[in-house]
Motif scaffolding. Structure first.
Motif, short mmCIF file in Angstrom:
data_model
loop_
_atom_site.label_atom_id
_atom_site.label_comp_id
_atom_site.label_asym_id
_atom_site.label_seq_id
_atom_site.Cartn_x
_atom_site.Cartn_y
_atom_site.Cartn_z
N ALA A 1 0.75 -1.44 0.16
CA ALA A 1 -0.15 -0.26 -0.16
C ALA A 1 1.36 1.44 0.41
CB ALA A 1 -0.82 -0.18 1.00
N LEU A 2 0.17 2.06 -0.46
CA LEU A 2 1.24 4.05 -0.31
C LEU A 2 0.57 4.77 0.31
CD1 LEU A 2 2.29 4.17 -4.15
CD2 LEU A 2 3.41 3.71 -1.82
N SER A 3 0.87 5.30 1.07
CA SER A 3 0.04 6.86 1.70
C SER A 3 0.00 7.97 0.60
CB SER A 3 0.59 6.40 3.18
OG SER A 3 1.97 7.40 3.05
N ALA A 4 -0.50 9.10 1.55
CA ALA A 4 -0.81 9.83 0.92
C ALA A 4 0.57 10.73 1.34
CB ALA A 4 -1.81 11.00 1.29
N THR A 5 1.37 10.93 2.31
CA THR A 5 2.26 10.62 1.84
C THR A 5 3.40 10.30 1.37
OG1 THR A 5 2.73 9.50 3.68
CG2 THR A 5 2.09 11.50 4.22
N GLY A 6 2.88 9.11 0.50
CA GLY A 6 4.35 8.26 -0.41
C GLY A 6 5.11 7.64 0.37
N GLN A 7 4.57 7.16 1.75
CA GLN A 7 5.06 6.35 2.23
C GLN A 7 4.57 4.65 1.69
OE1 GLN A 7 4.33 7.43 6.00
NE2 GLN A 7 6.36 7.49 6.78
N LEU A 8 5.28 4.15 2.10
CA LEU A 8 5.82 2.14 0.75
C LEU A 8 5.57 1.25 2.10
CD1 LEU A 8 4.63 0.33 -1.02
CD2 LEU A 8 8.07 -0.01 -1.26
N TYR A 9 4.00 0.55 2.29
CA TYR A 9 3.76 -0.42 3.30
C TYR A 9 4.00 -1.89 2.48
CZ TYR A 9 2.67 3.39 6.83
OH TYR A 9 2.36 4.06 7.09
N THR A 10 4.61 -2.90 2.79
CA THR A 10 4.45 -3.96 2.51
C THR A 10 4.15 -5.09 3.48
OG1 THR A 10 6.46 -4.36 2.69
CG2 THR A 10 6.17 -3.70 0.96
N TRP A 11 3.41 -6.63 3.46
CA TRP A 11 3.27 -7.51 4.13
C TRP A 11 3.35 -8.92 3.07
CZ3 TRP A 11 0.17 -3.24 2.50
CH2 TRP A 11 -1.13 -3.70 2.58
N GLY A 12 3.08 -9.90 4.28
CA GLY A 12 2.73 -11.16 3.11
C GLY A 12 4.38 -11.54 3.03
N ARG A 13 4.59 -12.61 2.24
CA ARG A 13 6.26 -13.27 1.94
C ARG A 13 6.79 -12.52 1.78
NH1 ARG A 13 7.89 -16.85 -3.46
NH2 ARG A 13 9.32 -17.32 -3.51
N GLY A 14 8.08 -12.70 2.65
CA GLY A 14 9.45 -11.99 2.52
C GLY A 14 10.29 -11.95 1.46
N PHE A 15 10.93 -10.88 1.28
CA PHE A 15 11.44 -10.48 0.08
C PHE A 15 12.66 -10.56 0.15
CE2 PHE A 15 8.27 -7.57 -0.84
CZ PHE A 15 8.01 -7.77 -1.85
N CYS A 16 14.07 -11.73 -0.63
CA CYS A 16 15.03 -12.12 -0.20
C CYS A 16 15.37 -12.81 1.12
CB CYS A 16 16.20 -10.74 -0.20
SG CYS A 16 15.68 -9.61 -1.48
N GLY A 17 14.15 -13.99 1.17
CA GLY A 17 14.75 -14.56 2.14
C GLY A 17 14.52 -13.99 3.44
N PRO B 1 11.93 -13.33 6.39
CA PRO B 1 10.53 -13.86 7.24
C PRO B 1 9.42 -12.99 6.37
CG PRO B 1 11.90 -13.34 8.97
CD PRO B 1 12.90 -12.69 7.81
N ASP B 2 8.59 -13.90 6.48
CA ASP B 2 6.86 -13.30 6.10
C ASP B 2 6.58 -11.97 6.86
OD1 ASP B 2 7.44 -15.57 4.56
OD2 ASP B 2 5.97 -16.75 5.11
N VAL B 3 5.94 -11.34 6.59
CA VAL B 3 5.44 -10.71 7.77
C VAL B 3 3.51 -10.57 8.07
CG1 VAL B 3 5.19 -7.70 7.87
CG2 VAL B 3 7.21 -8.83 6.71
N GLN B 4 3.87 -10.10 9.01
CA GLN B 4 2.17 -10.64 9.15
C GLN B 4 1.07 -9.34 9.22
OE1 GLN B 4 0.73 -13.96 9.21
NE2 GLN B 4 3.11 -14.59 8.52
N THR B 5 1.62 -8.23 9.39
CA THR B 5 1.01 -6.93 8.91
C THR B 5 1.77 -6.32 8.52
OG1 THR B 5 1.97 -6.16 11.46
CG2 THR B 5 -0.37 -7.24 10.98
N PRO B 6 1.16 -4.44 7.64
CA PRO B 6 1.43 -4.19 6.98
C PRO B 6 3.30 -3.50 8.28
CG PRO B 6 -0.44 -3.57 6.97
CD PRO B 6 -0.45 -4.95 7.90
#
Length: 387
Positions: free
Chosen positions: A219-235, A237-242
């Motif tokens: 998700a992207l916020s109105a202030t241009g911040q990026l939030y990610t969750w789910g499967r982890g990148f580059c090995g 850990p998975d992320v359960q919340t944004p």
């Protein structure tokens, strides 16, 4: 694409190219085969396009008048035609004859549609609850998601087996498979849910855009911040919340693949998370910091402003300010449009022939193993759409 009543023809108004995996009809050609070079389509039945959404092997097109056309793989009902038949040319979704559809998303084998009145409709594979109807039933015809009957839906995003919805009050819901944390609904791993559940952590965030692909969510916020969750990148850990990406950069677009993500800054710089090519040798070279995602600038665009990005399963695409389309990543099906099936670690120029870009623009869209480029005069929203 010519329209009735003497309006501009395809040659001076709009052109559409497709390339890559095509054995399910997703390229919109009359032949069921992969195309290694961009193929200019002649889609006389399809009026002016306002946006495309590309999934596992199907495509959704919205017209400037809010009508819906779909084609490609239909084995789970994701085309919305009331059957499970593949269609190699754009076919109107008759269910929406009395609706104006303003945004759509395509997952691996399901589809979501948002109307101008804020209603959400879904169809296709529902075995993981990704249609949001409170069951695990697949649907061949779009059905309204009753959970949002009193809330105005702004946007839908479809991943491999999950869906996200941005609705009134800048709230985000998730439903479908959640085993990698991609639903963002709790701190504990949730196998799947078949009714929309509010994503945790956005209570004080104004979310303006959502994205989903594979087992990732963003998700992207109105202030241009990026939030990610789910499967982890580059090995990692998975992320359960944004989780908010710790960065001083301001982002305006995000595109998710199966193993990587692209983000575009307001200044037109491209950064990546993870790997476009998920090779074991690449993994061994990475120094993974499990506390935060690995953000790396795509340096090949230094000095060049990028206007738009897109991501498939394991390939990426971008459009520069000068109208060039560049692709990189996995090339097995010709989805890079370079005339071969080679992988590319750096962006490569795709030849679309001679294009007059005066008062025109190009948008690029990626499915799992195929790519589309659309050139037209009127402004096309990217997929996903950014407010």
């Amino acid at each position: 694409m010519a329209e009735q009543g003497g309006t501009p023809t395809a040659s001076d108004e709009e052109q559409v190219w497709s390339w890559g995996a095509g054995t399910d009809g997703q390229l919109g050609t009359t032949t069921l085969q992969d195309e290694y070079l961009p193929k200019l389509l002649s889609l006389t039945s399809l009026p002016s396009i306002s946006m495309l959404a590309c999934g596992g092997a199907h495509v959704i097109a919205l017209t400037s008048g809010g009508k819906v056309f779909t084609w490609g793989r239909g084995n789970s009902g994701q085309l919305g035609h009331g059957d499970i038949i593949n269609t190699c040319l754009p076919k109107p979704v008759s269910f929406f004859n009395d609706y104006v559809i303003t945004q759509a998303a395509a997952g691996w084998s399901h589809s979501g549609f948002v109307s101008d009145s804020g209603c959400l409709f879904t169809c296709g594979n529902g075995s993981f609850g990704q249609l949001g109807h409170g069951d695990n039933i697949s649907l061949t015809t779009p059905a309204k998601v009753s959970y949002f009957v009193n809330d105005s839906v702004k946007m839908v995003a479809c991943g491999m087996r999950h869906s996200l919805v941005l609705f009134a009050g800048n709230q985000v819901c998730g439903f479908g498979s959640g085993k990698r944390g991609q639903l963002g609904v709790s701190s504990d791993k949730t196998k799947s849910v078949n009714l929309p559940c509010v994503v945790s952590g956005f209570e004080d965030v104004e979310v303006v855009c959502i994205s989903a692909n594979g087992d990732h969510s963003a998700a992207l916020s109105a202030t241009g911040q990026l939030y990610t969750w789910g499967r982890g990148f580059c090995g990692s850990p998975d992320v359960q919340t944004p989780q908010c990406l710790p960065s001083s950069l301001s982002f305006r677009e995000v595109a998710l693949g199966w193993n990587h993500a692209l983000v575009l800054t307001v200044d037109g710089e491209v950064f990546k998370l993870g790997n476009t090519l998920n090779k074991q040798s690449d993994k061994q070279q990475l120094q993974v910091d499990s506390s935060k995602p690995l953000l790396e600038k795509v340096s090949d665009f230094d000095g060049v402003r990028v206007l738009q990005i897109a991501a498939g399963a394991e390939h990426s695409a971008a459009v520069t300010e000068s109208g060039e389309v560049k692709t990189w990543g996995w090339g097995e099906h010709g989805q890079l449009g370079l005339g071969n099936t080679d992988d590319q670690t750096n962006p490569q120029l795709v030849s679309l022939g001679s294009i007059d870009l005066r008062r025109k623009e190009i948008k690029v869209y990626c499915g799992s193993g195929f790519t589309y480029a659309v050139k037209r005069k009127q402004q096309l929203p990217s997929s996903p759409i950014f407010l």
